[in-house]
Structure formats: C-alpha cells, structure tokens
Design an enzyme around this catalytic site. Sequence first.
Site, mmCIF file in Angstrom:
data_model
loop_
_atom_site.group_PDB
_atom_site.id
_atom_site.type_symbol
_atom_site.label_atom_id
_atom_site.label_comp_id
_atom_site.label_asym_id
_atom_site.label_seq_id
_atom_site.Cartn_x
_atom_site.Cartn_y
_atom_site.Cartn_z
ATOM 1 N N LYS A 140 1.158 -0.930 0.197
ATOM 2 C CA LYS A 140 -0.407 0.368 0.202
ATOM 3 C C LYS A 140 1.061 1.248 0.041
ATOM 4 O O LYS A 140 2.207 1.668 -0.013
ATOM 5 C CB LYS A 140 -0.861 0.222 1.304
ATOM 6 C CG LYS A 140 -2.149 0.438 1.646
ATOM 7 C CD LYS A 140 -3.110 0.390 0.225
ATOM 8 C CE LYS A 140 -4.568 0.745 0.086
ATOM 9 N NZ LYS A 140 -5.737 0.481 -0.850
ATOM 10 N N ASP A 199 -6.496 4.226 -4.218
ATOM 11 C CA ASP A 199 -7.991 4.502 -3.731
ATOM 12 C C ASP A 199 -8.249 5.530 -3.044
ATOM 13 O O ASP A 199 -8.591 6.428 -3.809
ATOM 14 C CB ASP A 199 -6.522 3.880 -2.657
ATOM 15 C CG ASP A 199 -7.626 3.485 -0.663
ATOM 16 O OD1 ASP A 199 -8.321 2.824 -0.945
ATOM 17 O OD2 ASP A 199 -7.102 3.687 0.015
HETATM 18 P P1 NDP Z 1 -12.759 8.216 -2.259
HETATM 19 O O1 NDP Z 1 -12.010 9.302 -2.252
HETATM 20 O O2 NDP Z 1 -13.008 7.856 -3.849
HETATM 21 O O3 NDP Z 1 -13.999 8.620 -1.669
HETATM 22 C C1 NDP Z 1 -14.479 8.433 -0.046
HETATM 23 C C2 NDP Z 1 -15.691 9.050 0.542
HETATM 24 O O4 NDP Z 1 -15.839 8.816 2.036
HETATM 25 C C3 NDP Z 1 -16.025 9.938 0.607
HETATM 26 O O5 NDP Z 1 -17.596 10.179 -0.236
HETATM 27 C C4 NDP Z 1 -15.623 11.055 1.533
HETATM 28 O O6 NDP Z 1 -15.602 11.896 1.342
HETATM 29 C C5 NDP Z 1 -15.647 10.123 2.386
HETATM 30 N N1 NDP Z 1 -14.785 9.841 3.359
HETATM 31 C C6 NDP Z 1 -13.443 9.288 3.859
HETATM 32 N N2 NDP Z 1 -13.158 10.054 4.933
HETATM 33 C C7 NDP Z 1 -14.569 10.223 5.819
HETATM 34 C C8 NDP Z 1 -14.288 10.653 7.078
HETATM 35 N N3 NDP Z 1 -13.076 10.625 7.961
HETATM 36 N N4 NDP Z 1 -15.618 10.625 7.515
HETATM 37 C C9 NDP Z 1 -16.385 10.517 6.816
HETATM 38 N N5 NDP Z 1 -16.395 10.549 5.568
HETATM 39 C C10 NDP Z 1 -15.337 10.232 4.683
HETATM 40 O O7 NDP Z 1 -12.500 6.520 -2.122
HETATM 41 P P2 NDP Z 1 -12.932 5.454 -2.463
HETATM 42 O O8 NDP Z 1 -13.833 4.969 -3.058
HETATM 43 O O9 NDP Z 1 -12.464 4.738 -3.355
HETATM 44 O O10 NDP Z 1 -12.522 4.217 -0.836
HETATM 45 C C11 NDP Z 1 -13.366 3.954 0.336
HETATM 46 C C12 NDP Z 1 -12.644 3.494 1.500
HETATM 47 O O11 NDP Z 1 -13.030 2.063 0.261
HETATM 48 C C13 NDP Z 1 -11.666 3.697 1.815
HETATM 49 O O12 NDP Z 1 -11.570 2.954 3.019
HETATM 50 C C14 NDP Z 1 -10.704 2.252 0.553
HETATM 51 O O13 NDP Z 1 -9.519 2.267 0.953
HETATM 52 C C15 NDP Z 1 -11.790 1.467 -0.208
HETATM 53 N N6 NDP Z 1 -11.012 0.069 -1.168
HETATM 54 C C16 NDP Z 1 -11.196 1.472 -2.129
HETATM 55 C C17 NDP Z 1 -10.878 0.132 -3.259
HETATM 56 C C18 NDP Z 1 -10.936 1.061 -4.780
HETATM 57 O O14 NDP Z 1 -11.060 -0.329 -5.369
HETATM 58 N N7 NDP Z 1 -11.436 2.511 -4.479
HETATM 59 C C19 NDP Z 1 -10.592 -1.053 -3.331
HETATM 60 C C20 NDP Z 1 -10.687 -1.593 -2.611
HETATM 61 C C21 NDP Z 1 -11.189 -0.813 -0.564
HETATM 62 P P3 NDP Z 1 -15.618 13.118 0.811
HETATM 63 O O15 NDP Z 1 -16.336 13.551 -0.379
HETATM 64 O O16 NDP Z 1 -16.357 14.225 1.143
HETATM 65 O O17 NDP Z 1 -13.560 12.586 0.929
#
Ligand code: NDP
Length: 451
Positions: A126, A166
């Site tokens: 990572k 990510d």
């Molecule tokens: P994005 O950056 O596309 O989206 C993240 C979302 O979560 C946004 O809506 C963000 O809000 C919100 N968010 C982040 N931190 C917080 C917080 N502390 N409190 C509330 N809301 C929060 O990320 P992904 O969708 O890619 O990833 C989301 C999760 O999935 C992570 O844990 C990642 O590690 C996991 N994941 C992702 C993969 C992928 O293929 N993308 C694969 C496997 C796991 P805002 O828009 O305001 O920033």
Amino acid sequence: MSKYINKVFTGLAERNQEQFEFLQATKEVLESLEPVLEQNPEYEKASILERLVEPERQIMFRVLWEDDNKNIKVNRGFRVQFNSAIGPYKGGLRFHPSVNLSIIKFLGFEQIFKNALTGLQMGGAKGGSDFNPKRKTDEEVERFCQSFMTELQRHIGDCTDIPAGDMGVGAREIGYLFGQYRKLTNRFDGALTGKSPGWGGSLLRPEATGYGVVYFAQKMLESKERDLQNKVCTVSGSGNVAIYTIKKLEEIGAIPVTISDTKGAIYQKTGINLQTLKRIKEVERGSLEDYMRAHPDAIYTPIEKYVDHRNPIWSVPCYAAFPSATENELTKEDAQELIKNGCVCVSEGANMPSTPGAVDVFLRNNISYGPSKAANAGGVAVSGLEMAQNSQRQKWDIGRVDEELKQIMHTIYHNANKAAEAYGHPGNLIFGANIAGFIRVADAMLAQGRI
Ligand code: NDP
C-alpha cells in the site's frame, strides 16, 4: 490468544507504539490464527508470524511541488511493500491528509490476505501521501503526481510492485502518475492499474469494488435463502466504492437510501439519485450539500449536527448495510442500532470500517457479515485481471471481466466459509478470510525458505 501469538503481538506493539490502526488490524488477524497454528506447528517453527507482520520494505520520501502561486509545498510519500511470497507487490495509493505510516501499514497488511483470497498471484502493499487533492486545481494535482512518481518509479514495475488507486486517487491521478512513469522509465507497461481503458486499463475496474461488495452480499444472503430485491439498503461514503455499490444495488432491484461525505449525510427515502451523485462527485468534485439543491425532498444532516458524533445513516432502518467511506466509521453503538432496526447483512466496502466492538455485535447476532478483506476484494481482483490483459497485450470485453469478477467473489466466499468451518468457527467469515488468506501466503513463505 496463545502464548506464541501473544509474544508476537506484544513485541509488535512495543516496536510500533502509536500505530493504532496497524495494531488493530494485526491483532484481529493474529487472534483468528490460533486454531491454524495449533494444527500446523511448522508455521511457529519457521517464525512465520514474526516474518509476516514485518514489511519486507518500507519507503518514505519527500514530495516537493509548487502550487499555482509558485509557493513550494512539501508532503510525505509512502510505499510499504509488505509481502511478495505469492506475487509482485500490489495495492492502492491513498492521497488524503490523514495518511501516515500506521494507516499505510494497516492497509498493506490487510492487502496481503485480500490479495491471497482472490486466488491470483499478487503480494500485498500500500502507499500514498498526506497530500489532499481536494480544492486543488488540475494543474496542482498534475504537478504533485509527477513529483510523487519521480521517486516512486524507482521502486515499482510490472514484475515488482504494481500500485493502483484508493481514496483520493482516481482516473485523473492515475493518468498523471502513469504519464510521468512512462516518461521517466521509457516503458509502456502494466506498472500501474486503474488506467483508462483507452490506454491499457481494464473495463469495469472503476465499478469493480462496489460491484464485488454487492456480489459478496448476495452470496452470503443466498446461503440463508434471502436476497436483496426490493430491500432498503444503507450506504456510507459517496466516492468510488459507494457510487458503484449503489449502481449495482439499483440494478438488482434493491433501494439504496443513504450516502455521506466528510461534511454530512443524506437520507432519501425514495432512493439515492445516482445521476446527480455521479455529477457532483465525479465531475464537479463537490460536496453533498450540492445534492440537496437537486433533491430538496432528501434529508441532509451536516456533521456538526451528528448526535454524539454518530453518523445518522446507521439509524435508518435497513435490510443490509454497506459501509463504504473509511476505517472505523461504524461503532458498536451503530451496530446495535442496525441490528435493532432489522439489518441482517453487512458487507464492507471500505477497509476496516467497523470497529472491533461493532464486529463483535455482528458476530454475536449471527448476521451475514462480510469483512472488508473478503467483501471489497473485487477492486484488486479486477486490477489483477488488468495485469493479465497487459501481459497478453489484450483487452477483454466487459462481459468477460464481469463474469470473472463474479466468479472470484464467489470463490472468496466459498473459501472463507470453508476455512471457517474447517477451523471450528462456522459462519464466521472474518476468521475464515484470515485463515484462508494466511495459509496460502504462509505455505509459499515456507516453500521459499528463510529469506
Ligand atoms: P473516495 O476518495 O472515492 O471516496 C471516499 C468517500 O468517503 C468520500 O465520499 C469521502 O468524503 C468519504 N470519507 C472519507 N473519509 C471520511 C471520514 N473520515 N468521514 C466521513 N466520510 C469520509 O475513496 P474510495 O471510494 O475509493 O474508498 C473508500 C474506502 O474503500 C476506503 O476505505 C478504501 O481504502 C476502500 N477501498 C477502495 C477501493 C477502490 O477500488 N477504490 C478498493 C478496496 C477498498 P469526501 O467526498 O468529503 O472526501
């Protein structure tokens, strides 16, 4: 905890004080390995656990870039190459202000098992940076990505380490990163996944994590003769994983009614409007306050109004919940509320979104609980398929990728389920996923000697 496991964990905690997330993730895995270690003393003899919890290599570097006003900015870059016993290092890059060594190590450690569960040849890694791409211009993001890759390219390659996206790293960032990699190395190869389909990316990669989370939920429910059709579902987050979880839920006839971001949460009884959500998050890069302008019928709760800092999403009565924002976002109290309101299934899109207390509640109430390292493996699985397509210089059609993704998610479910049963914890997929992933990696480590 057995004496051996306790010794390994105590030593780890002493050496990594204040790495809260990393210790949380390792503790959960180590605790579940007790029955495997009892039955297979060769793992202890070869000190497999001590070797497994120590990254093979960790790289930290300075990333210097200029903002649009010519101010020099400095961020930290990370790449933790955790384990390469079953394949080249593989895992995403996270750009978020909260990124630190503990978070990258926890994610890298989880990735070892997740990648092993897919059945593909991928080790665990990572990386990322504490750079915040929010409210930066495209030019600033481009300059940051170029500077980040100037160092990272020394450590990656299609047979060595293949990063992907990510949080905070989507198609735009992968484009800038790949461009700089190609310029510096003079190679067009598969050293990054999540590329656009026009230049080496796999179809369905953006959708893969969210789709996989739903396929996994369907499989868990199917074993209890249940399904998601016409069922109300809650989803947190509003990024890549949340968007494509919602898309797949809609496709199969479920009703996703919630989303959230760092500023607040939305509940829309009639179902979230995907088109508006995609426009706001993927095109305008705005916040959910903008969603309300298009859908005044929805209920918006700003984060300042959360009671006891708890996300109101988890109080909405639902059949299944899909936490898809970030780690430790769903607490014990939230889990109790979900169960009280009739939730029978939790499939984790985010990495480690449920606190240990919440997981405990799910397990004690015997609901269908899909832990992240199993349920959200669809993203890295299709990244693995992208690697295969790059090696073959081929592009598979969307139907083939989707079919392979489904098959992989089903296999993960079966393998985790089988391992849980074989080691005395039937139905406990957190044990099953840890054990099935561990055995594959540990056997490879044993076979490859004392390195
Ligand atoms: P994005 O950056 O596309 O989206 C993240 C979302 O979560 C946004 O809506 C963000 O809000 C919100 N968010 C982040 N931190 C917080 C917080 N502390 N409190 C509330 N809301 C929060 O990320 P992904 O969708 O890619 O990833 C989301 C999760 O999935 C992570 O844990 C990642 O590690 C996991 N994941 C992702 C993969 C992928 O293929 N993308 C694969 C496997 C796991 P805002 O828009 O305001 O920033």
